[in-house]
Structure formats: C-alpha cells, structure tokens
Design a protein around this motif. Structure first.
Motif, PDB file in Angstrom:
ATOM      1  N   ILE A 172       0.870  -1.187   0.000  1.00  0.00           N
ATOM      2  CA  ILE A 172       0.000   0.000   0.000  1.00  0.00           C
ATOM      3  C   ILE A 172       0.903   1.232   0.000  1.00  0.00           C
ATOM      4  CG2 ILE A 172      -1.837   1.228   1.213  1.00  0.00           C
ATOM      5  CD1 ILE A 172      -2.592  -1.384   2.585  1.00  0.00           C
ATOM      6  N   GLY A 222       4.966   5.006  -3.771  1.00  0.00           N
ATOM      7  CA  GLY A 222       5.831   6.184  -3.803  1.00  0.00           C
ATOM      8  C   GLY A 222       7.290   5.841  -4.018  1.00  0.00           C
ATOM      9  N   TYR A 223       8.167   6.691  -3.481  1.00  0.00           N
ATOM     10  CA  TYR A 223       9.613   6.529  -3.646  1.00  0.00           C
ATOM     11  C   TYR A 223      10.102   5.218  -3.034  1.00  0.00           C
ATOM     12  CZ  TYR A 223      10.207  11.252  -5.414  1.00  0.00           C
ATOM     13  OH  TYR A 223      10.159  12.370  -6.193  1.00  0.00           O
ATOM     14  N   VAL A 224       9.396   4.738  -2.007  1.00  0.00           N
ATOM     15  CA  VAL A 224       9.795   3.477  -1.386  1.00  0.00           C
ATOM     16  C   VAL A 224       9.020   2.312  -1.998  1.00  0.00           C
ATOM     17  CG1 VAL A 224       9.757   2.153   0.772  1.00  0.00           C
ATOM     18  CG2 VAL A 224      10.548   4.510   0.765  1.00  0.00           C
ATOM     19  N   ASP A 235      -2.451   2.201  -4.599  1.00  0.00           N
ATOM     20  CA  ASP A 235      -2.362   3.570  -4.074  1.00  0.00           C
ATOM     21  C   ASP A 235      -3.722   4.236  -4.232  1.00  0.00           C
ATOM     22  OD1 ASP A 235       0.446   5.476  -3.694  1.00  0.00           O
ATOM     23  OD2 ASP A 235      -1.493   6.507  -3.843  1.00  0.00           O
ATOM     24  N   ARG A 254      -0.916   8.811  -9.614  1.00  0.00           N
ATOM     25  CA  ARG A 254       0.352   8.090  -9.369  1.00  0.00           C
ATOM     26  C   ARG A 254       0.331   6.726 -10.026  1.00  0.00           C
ATOM     27  NH1 ARG A 254       4.172   9.060  -4.200  1.00  0.00           N
ATOM     28  NH2 ARG A 254       5.432  10.485  -5.428  1.00  0.00           N
ATOM     29  N   ASN A 263       2.623   7.730   3.471  1.00  0.00           N
ATOM     30  CA  ASN A 263       3.251   8.917   4.054  1.00  0.00           C
ATOM     31  C   ASN A 263       3.090   8.932   5.572  1.00  0.00           C
ATOM     32  OD1 ASN A 263       1.515   9.286   1.602  1.00  0.00           O
ATOM     33  ND2 ASN A 263       2.902  10.975   1.272  1.00  0.00           N
ATOM     34  N   THR A 264       4.149   9.382   6.256  1.00  0.00           N
ATOM     35  CA  THR A 264       4.075   9.594   7.709  1.00  0.00           C
ATOM     36  C   THR A 264       4.660  10.978   7.996  1.00  0.00           C
ATOM     37  OG1 THR A 264       6.173   8.383   7.890  1.00  0.00           O
ATOM     38  CG2 THR A 264       4.179   7.162   8.424  1.00  0.00           C
ATOM     39  N   SER A 279      -5.551   4.919   8.502  1.00  0.00           N
ATOM     40  CA  SER A 279      -6.647   4.643   7.563  1.00  0.00           C
ATOM     41  C   SER A 279      -6.332   3.377   6.753  1.00  0.00           C
ATOM     42  CB  SER A 279      -6.942   5.864   6.695  1.00  0.00           C
ATOM     43  OG  SER A 279      -6.336   5.761   5.463  1.00  0.00           O
ATOM     44  N   SER A 316       6.764   2.010   6.124  1.00  0.00           N
ATOM     45  CA  SER A 316       6.886   3.446   6.432  1.00  0.00           C
ATOM     46  C   SER A 316       7.744   3.612   7.677  1.00  0.00           C
ATOM     47  CB  SER A 316       5.525   4.052   6.764  1.00  0.00           C
ATOM     48  OG  SER A 316       4.619   3.932   5.726  1.00  0.00           O
ATOM     49  N   THR A 317       8.359   4.779   7.803  1.00  0.00           N
ATOM     50  CA  THR A 317       9.078   5.099   9.039  1.00  0.00           C
ATOM     51  C   THR A 317       8.061   5.605  10.054  1.00  0.00           C
ATOM     52  OG1 THR A 317      10.988   5.707   7.719  1.00  0.00           O
ATOM     53  CG2 THR A 317      10.948   6.488  10.006  1.00  0.00           C
ATOM     54  N   GLU A 338      12.826   0.740   5.874  1.00  0.00           N
ATOM     55  CA  GLU A 338      13.582   0.811   4.622  1.00  0.00           C
ATOM     56  C   GLU A 338      14.738   1.798   4.796  1.00  0.00           C
ATOM     57  OE1 GLU A 338      13.451  -1.059   1.815  1.00  0.00           O
ATOM     58  OE2 GLU A 338      15.314   0.067   1.684  1.00  0.00           O
ATOM     59  N   GLU A 345      17.370   8.016  -1.847  1.00  0.00           N
ATOM     60  CA  GLU A 345      16.950   8.373  -3.196  1.00  0.00           C
ATOM     61  C   GLU A 345      18.175   8.664  -4.057  1.00  0.00           C
ATOM     62  OE1 GLU A 345      13.761  11.283  -3.147  1.00  0.00           O
ATOM     63  OE2 GLU A 345      12.881  10.234  -1.439  1.00  0.00           O
ATOM     64  N   LYS A 377      12.124  15.157   9.478  1.00  0.00           N
ATOM     65  CA  LYS A 377      10.890  14.533   9.980  1.00  0.00           C
ATOM     66  C   LYS A 377      11.206  13.473  11.036  1.00  0.00           C
ATOM     67  CE  LYS A 377       9.051  11.318   7.134  1.00  0.00           C
ATOM     68  NZ  LYS A 377       8.981   9.974   7.721  1.00  0.00           N
ATOM     69  N   ARG A 405      11.210  17.511  -1.585  1.00  0.00           N
ATOM     70  CA  ARG A 405      10.689  17.615  -0.228  1.00  0.00           C
ATOM     71  C   ARG A 405      11.795  18.082   0.732  1.00  0.00           C
ATOM     72  NH1 ARG A 405       7.710  11.864   0.259  1.00  0.00           N
ATOM     73  NH2 ARG A 405       9.546  11.248  -0.930  1.00  0.00           N
TER      74      ARG A 405
HETATM   75  N1  LIG Z   1      11.716   8.433   0.333  1.00  0.00           N
HETATM   76  C1  LIG Z   1      12.644   7.702   0.898  1.00  0.00           C
HETATM   77  O1  LIG Z   1      13.788   7.692   0.471  1.00  0.00           O
HETATM   78  C2  LIG Z   1      12.321   6.851   2.097  1.00  0.00           C
HETATM   79  C3  LIG Z   1      13.265   5.905   2.515  1.00  0.00           C
HETATM   80  C4  LIG Z   1      12.980   5.109   3.621  1.00  0.00           C
HETATM   81  C5  LIG Z   1      11.768   5.256   4.278  1.00  0.00           C
HETATM   82  N2  LIG Z   1      10.864   6.167   3.847  1.00  0.00           N
HETATM   83  C6  LIG Z   1       9.569   6.216   4.541  1.00  0.00           C
HETATM   84  O2  LIG Z   1       8.632   5.484   3.742  1.00  0.00           O
HETATM   85  C7  LIG Z   1       7.325   6.075   3.795  1.00  0.00           C
HETATM   86  C8  LIG Z   1       6.875   6.436   2.396  1.00  0.00           C
HETATM   87  O3  LIG Z   1       7.764   7.382   1.864  1.00  0.00           O
HETATM   88  P1  LIG Z   1       7.762   7.748   0.315  1.00  0.00           P
HETATM   89  O4  LIG Z   1       8.913   8.651   0.102  1.00  0.00           O
HETATM   90  O5  LIG Z   1       7.630   6.521  -0.508  1.00  0.00           O
HETATM   91  O6  LIG Z   1       6.400   8.593   0.231  1.00  0.00           O
HETATM   92  P2  LIG Z   1       5.569   8.930  -1.069  1.00  0.00           P
HETATM   93  O7  LIG Z   1       4.779  10.155  -0.773  1.00  0.00           O
HETATM   94  O8  LIG Z   1       6.450   8.937  -2.267  1.00  0.00           O
HETATM   95  O9  LIG Z   1       4.566   7.676  -1.217  1.00  0.00           O
HETATM   96  C9  LIG Z   1       3.547   7.396  -0.329  1.00  0.00           C
HETATM   97  C10 LIG Z   1       2.326   6.949  -1.137  1.00  0.00           C
HETATM   98  O10 LIG Z   1       1.325   6.459  -0.248  1.00  0.00           O
HETATM   99  C11 LIG Z   1       0.049   6.770  -0.808  1.00  0.00           C
HETATM  100  N3  LIG Z   1      -0.961   6.658   0.246  1.00  0.00           N
HETATM  101  C12 LIG Z   1      -1.120   7.436   1.349  1.00  0.00           C
HETATM  102  N4  LIG Z   1      -2.138   6.971   2.095  1.00  0.00           N
HETATM  103  C13 LIG Z   1      -2.639   5.875   1.461  1.00  0.00           C
HETATM  104  C14 LIG Z   1      -3.686   4.958   1.748  1.00  0.00           C
HETATM  105  N5  LIG Z   1      -4.403   5.069   2.878  1.00  0.00           N
HETATM  106  N6  LIG Z   1      -3.937   3.959   0.860  1.00  0.00           N
HETATM  107  C15 LIG Z   1      -3.202   3.830  -0.272  1.00  0.00           C
HETATM  108  N7  LIG Z   1      -2.186   4.674  -0.591  1.00  0.00           N
HETATM  109  C16 LIG Z   1      -1.907   5.674   0.261  1.00  0.00           C
HETATM  110  C17 LIG Z   1       0.237   8.175  -1.345  1.00  0.00           C
HETATM  111  O11 LIG Z   1      -0.738   8.510  -2.310  1.00  0.00           O
HETATM  112  C18 LIG Z   1       1.671   8.091  -1.920  1.00  0.00           C
HETATM  113  O12 LIG Z   1       1.659   7.769  -3.296  1.00  0.00           O
HETATM  114  C19 LIG Z   1       7.472   7.266   4.751  1.00  0.00           C
HETATM  115  O13 LIG Z   1       7.133   6.839   6.042  1.00  0.00           O
HETATM  116  C20 LIG Z   1       8.953   7.583   4.692  1.00  0.00           C
HETATM  117  O14 LIG Z   1       9.413   8.205   5.870  1.00  0.00           O
HETATM  118  C21 LIG Z   1      11.110   6.958   2.769  1.00  0.00           C
END
Ligand SMILES: NC(=O)c1ccc[n+]([C@@H]2O[C@H](COP(=O)([O-])OP(=O)(O)OC[C@H]3O[C@@H](n4cnc5c(N)ncnc54)[C@H](O)[C@@H]3O)[C@@H](O)[C@H]2O)c1
Ligand SMILES: O=c1ccn([C@@H]2O[C@H](COP(=O)(O)OP(=O)(O)O[C@H]3O[C@H](CO)[C@@H](O)[C@H](O)[C@H]3O)[C@@H](O)[C@H]2O)c(=O)[nH]1
Length: 469
Positions: free
Chosen positions: A7, A10-12, A33, A38, A82-83, A103, A122-123, A152, A156, A270, A337
């Motif tokens: 679920i 995103g980037y992860v 998602d 997206r 997202n967190t 949610s 997620s973190t 994770e 990036e 964050k 970001r």
């Molecule tokens: N970006 C990084 O390099 C990285 C690395 C390690 C950990 N993290 C952690 O991983 C988590 C995600 O980060 P990210 O960068 O991938 O975020 P992101 O914003 O790129 O992706 C998150 C995705 O979750 C979707 N989403 C949110 N609520 C939802 C729901 N209820 N149902 C379905 N989809 C939903 C959003 O639409 C979004 O596309 C965060 O907690 C972040 O701290 C990020």
C-alpha cells in the motif's frame, strides 16, 4: 503462490516492489495507491519518480488503484504510506502524523477474511506496531494478524543499488512462536537475493527505533561537519581537507562528511523531530534537546548561506537577478521535499531578489508549489496538496543553466548535479553582470579556476575569497 500487496506507490513502495518482483518470481507482487494519477504514471512511460536504474529493473509489479481487492487477496501486506510531521493539534511540528497509516490499517481490518502479515515499511514512531495491532485485532472477525517492522534504508538517487545490495535488511517481530514464524516468512522473501548474514532480526521496538536512530546518526554527521564550516571560513582552514583527514580514521569513516548548504529530503528532519517528540513524551528533555541541535545547526546553515549571499553583494539583492542551479534536495532525484533550496530561495525573495532557477529534474509547477507551500505540507499524498497556489512572480524557471545565468548578478549552486561541474563557466561569466558572484552550496566547482576567470567565489567551509574578507 504467495501474494504481496504494497500500500503506497511512492519513492519506497515503487522501487522496493519492483526489486522484490524481479528477485522473487514465485511471488505475485501488486502495488496499490489511493492516488489515481500516481498509479496511472507507474503504468505509463513517464514514471512518477526519477530514480536512476529504475527503468532497467525489468520485472514490473502490477500497479493498481483497486486497493481493497488486492489487500483482500494478499498474504503479506507492506504499508509504505506517508508519515509526515503533524501540522496541527497535539505534537504539531514534531510528532508523526499517522492519519494515512491508520486509515490503511482500518481498511485492512475491514476487507480481510484470511490471515495476514502486515509489514511496517513506512518510518513510524517506536511503539506504532502496538497501536496498529490494536486497530487490527479489535476489528479482526477471527482473522489473525502478525505485525512486522521492516524499515527501509534506501536513499533516493541510489535506491536501486541500495535495494539490490543492502548493507542490511532489518525485520522486527513479536517474540511469540507466531511472531517468529512471520519473521521467517518475510526473511525468506529477502533471502532470495540478500546474503543471510545481512538479514537482521530483532524485537519490534528495536526495529522501529533503529530506523529513527540511523537517520538521526546520519543527519548528525552532516550537522557536525556543517557546524565547523563557519570556523573554517573564519580561520582559513578548508573543511574538505579537515573532513578527509578526520574520515581517514576507520572509527569515523569518510562517508557522509560532505559539507553543504544543509541537508534536505523528506526523512532526516521529519524523523529527528519524531525522535525528539518521543523523547519528550518519555520525560527525556535532555535527550530531546541533544537531537534538536542537529536540526538547529541545519537551519542555521541555510540562513548563514543566505546571509553570505546578501552581505557579499553589497548588503542587498533587491532587484538583482540570482540564478539558482539545482533545486532538488540532492543529485539524481527530482524530489524537492524539504530541499534546502526552498529556504534559500525564500530567504533571497525576502530580500526582494529576482530568481531564475534551473534543475534538470524539477518542473516549474513543482518549484512554484514548493515556494508557495507551508512548512510540512510537502509530505502529504500529492492529490491532497493544494492544486493551484499563487505563483511567485519574482521566480522564473528555465530548462537551461546558461539561460538561467544570463544577465545574473550572482549564482547559487544548491544541488550537486554532476553536470554543474562541466559547465562552460567562461561563457557564463561573460554573460553575467560584473562583479560576478558564485556561491557554491555543494562545493562542486573548482574555486581557483573560477577565480582565475574573474568570479568572486564563496565555497562552503573554504578559505574566503579576498573580496569577502
Ligand atoms: N523516500 C525515501 O527515500 C524513504 C526511505 C525510507 C523510508 N521512507 C519512509 O517510507 C514512507 C513512504 O515514503 P515515500 O517517500 O515513498 O512517500 P511517497 O509520498 O512517495 O509515497 C507514499 C504513497 O502512499 C500513498 N498513500 C497514502 N495513504 C494511502 C492509503 N491510505 N492507501 C493507499 N495509498 C496511500 C500516497 O498517495 C503516496 O503515493 C514514509 O514513512 C517515509 O518516511 C522513505
Ligand atoms: O555528506 C553528506 C551527505 C548527504 N548530504 C545531504 O543530506 C541529505 C540526505 O541525503 P541522503 O541521506 O543521501 O538521501 P535520502 O534519500 O534522504 O536518504 C536518507 O533518508 C532515507 C529515508 O529515511 C533513508 O532510508 C536513507 O538511509 C538516508 O540516507 C541530502 O540533502 C544530501 O545532499 C550532505 O549534505 N552531506
């Protein structure tokens, strides 16, 4: 066949699942998602994120908006939503906003009819698994859930190589037979390509806290080296030489000691704020204060940079054209970001500069949104962010470094894109106002060469240009 549903695309979620799909052909992998845009982008030729090597991974998971169907069918559910930092209410400005996580958990509880392993990707704050467990088990209708923490560590820009060859994979689970069985199921997935000795298992709380700690330590290194840059500039020491010699000590290591205009990205600030909040909630104000300083030094580094630009240019940039090269928070990503470029641009705009920005991966729309957005609003799902914020008129965006710098009084390099090293600086100098200033926030240019051309150059933590002393 085991089915994994992630679920959050995103980037992860996107890159991680692409690699699992490639390495585990016997597993069905789907990424879902709530953002239709997206998912459409993942299913098109224009991927929603820029990540070197992602296009070449080959095997593609299924990307879908049919969240409930795939969650219903899955055996293992990764939650990678997202967190962000909370912007209002209890813990505003520090605590993690777990709205999206909660949610997702409630939806899992609603649709599930078979046992599930739910993986925190997620973190999250330490002890989140307990809250998630409560949500799931109170609504379980006889379904058994095992919660795992599998943070994770990818960065990036290097996500694909980090996923192919991770320093470690961490899996935390309950210390019950069922919990340990779930840990082994997830371990078997990673064991398809990660050597066994790099797959660490721990209890849930250690795994959750490790993620926050790892980011706090990494950010701390950058603030440590950045905290010394002003002293280097004042004394004639060179921060690159100092960091190199210090890093030669194998106990310290040379990595992550590059002085900069400040760290950015969606995670460091964050996650440290999150750690600070948890310490405060546990009655540990001194520990909270210790980690807060990492962010204070970072904020100070960004304002110090702006002050240097303004002070050097006769104490005003009002009406002057400042070219900004690089807007993303680091090279090889289009992610903006919490990029230091936002704070630097806002600082220059406050002094009434006219800014012309070039970044090879960031669009004008994104830059305008970033400069108009409130702090912390950048890390919510994109379709929930403001759609048409006001445009900042003093900002223009070009797709060419030469165009951005034409007629400029000064240049600020804010991202270390490789192409900035190879620009024709003689040509740039010829087309600028004189005296021509260059402020290198990433130490990418050859200071002496540029000074020989005629530029007045300021490089972070390097001996000052005679003009500036
Ligand atoms: N970006 C990084 O390099 C990285 C690395 C390690 C950990 N993290 C952690 O991983 C988590 C995600 O980060 P990210 O960068 O991938 O975020 P992101 O914003 O790129 O992706 C998150 C995705 O979750 C979707 N989403 C949110 N609520 C939802 C729901 N209820 N149902 C379905 N989809 C939903 C959003 O639409 C979004 O596309 C965060 O907690 C972040 O701290 C990020
Ligand atoms: O020596 C250095 C190294 C990095 N940076 C800056 O620090 C920020 C973060 O860089 P980096 O850590 O490479 O990128 P992220 O993608 O934010 O990755 C971090 O945050 C992720 C999300 O939690 C973690 O998974 C990664 O392990 C952790 O490195 C960027 O602005 C960099 O320019 C410096 O200024 N100097």
């Amino acid at each position: 066949m085991v089915k994994i549903c992630c679920i959050g695309a995103g980037y992860v979620g996107g890159p991680t699942m692409a690699v699992i799909a490639l390495k585990c052909p016997a597993v069905e992998v789907v990424v879902v998602d709530i953002s239709v845009a997206r998912i459409n982008a993942w299913n098109s030729d224009q991927l929603p994120i820029y990540e070197p090597g992602l296009d070449d991974v080959g095997e593609e998971p299924l990307f879908s908006t049919d969240v409930e169907k795939h969650v219903f069918e899955a055996d293992i559910i990764f939650v990678s939503v997202n967190t962000p930092t909370k912007t209002s209410g209890l813990g505003a400005g520090k605590a993690a906003d777990l709205t999206y996580w909660e949610s997702a958990a409630r939806m899992i509880a609603d649709v599930s009819k078979s046992d599930k392993i739910v993986v925190e990707k997620s973190t999250v704050p330490v002890k989140t698994a307990e809250a998630i467990e409560k949500i799931l088990t109170h609504n379980s209708k006889g379904v058994n859930y095992q919660i795992l923490s599998n943070p994770e560590f990818l960065a990036e820009g290097t996500a694909i190589q980090d996923l192919f060859n991770p320093d470690r994979v961490l899996i935390g689970g309950r210390e019950t037979p069922e919990g340990q069985k779930a840990v082994q199921v997830l371990k078997a997935v990673y064991a398809q390509w990660v050597p066994e000795d790099r797959i660490i298992t721990s209890n849930l709380w250690s795994a959750e806290l490790t993620k926050l700690t790892a980011n706090a330590f990494l950010a701390d290194r950058i603030s440590s080296v950045n905290s010394l840059t002003a002293l280097c500039e004042a004394t004639g020491a060179d921060v690159t030489e100092v960091a190199y010699s210090v890093g030669m000590d194998s106990r310290i290591s040379p990595k992550f000691l590059n002085a900069s205009v400040g760290f950015g990205g969606s995670c460091f600030q964050k996650d440290i704020l999150n750690l600070v909040y948890i310490c405060e909630c546990n009655g540990l104000p001194e520990v909270a204060e210790y980690w807060k300083h990492v962010i204070r030094i970072n904020d100070n580094q960004k304002s110090r940079f702006v002050n240097r630009v303004v002070a050097s240019m006769f104490n005003t940039v009002s009406g002057k054209k400042i070219a900004v090269l690089g807007f993303s928070f680091k090279k090889d990503t289009g992610d903006t970001r919490e990029t230091p470029a936002i704070d630097v641009c806002k600082g220059l705009l406050a002094d009434k500069a006219s800014i012309s920005i070039y970044d090879p991966q960031v669009t004008e729309d994104q830059i305008q949104r970033d400069l108009a957005m409130n702090k912390f609003d950048w890390d919510h799902p994109i379709h929930l962010q403001p759609t048409s914020p006001a445009t900042v008129k003093q900002v223009s965006v070009t797709w060419d470094a030469y165009e951005a710098t034409k007629g400029a009084h000064g240049i600020c390099i804010l991202t270390e894109w490789d192409e900035f090293k190879g620009l024709d600086y003689q040509k740039i100098y010829d087309n600028m106002q004189k005296p021509a200033f260059l402020f290198d926030g990433r130490n990418v240019v050859d200071t002496e060469k540029l000074r020989a051309i005629g530029f007045i150059v300021h490089s972070i933590g390097k001996p000052l240009d005679p003009w500036l002393t």
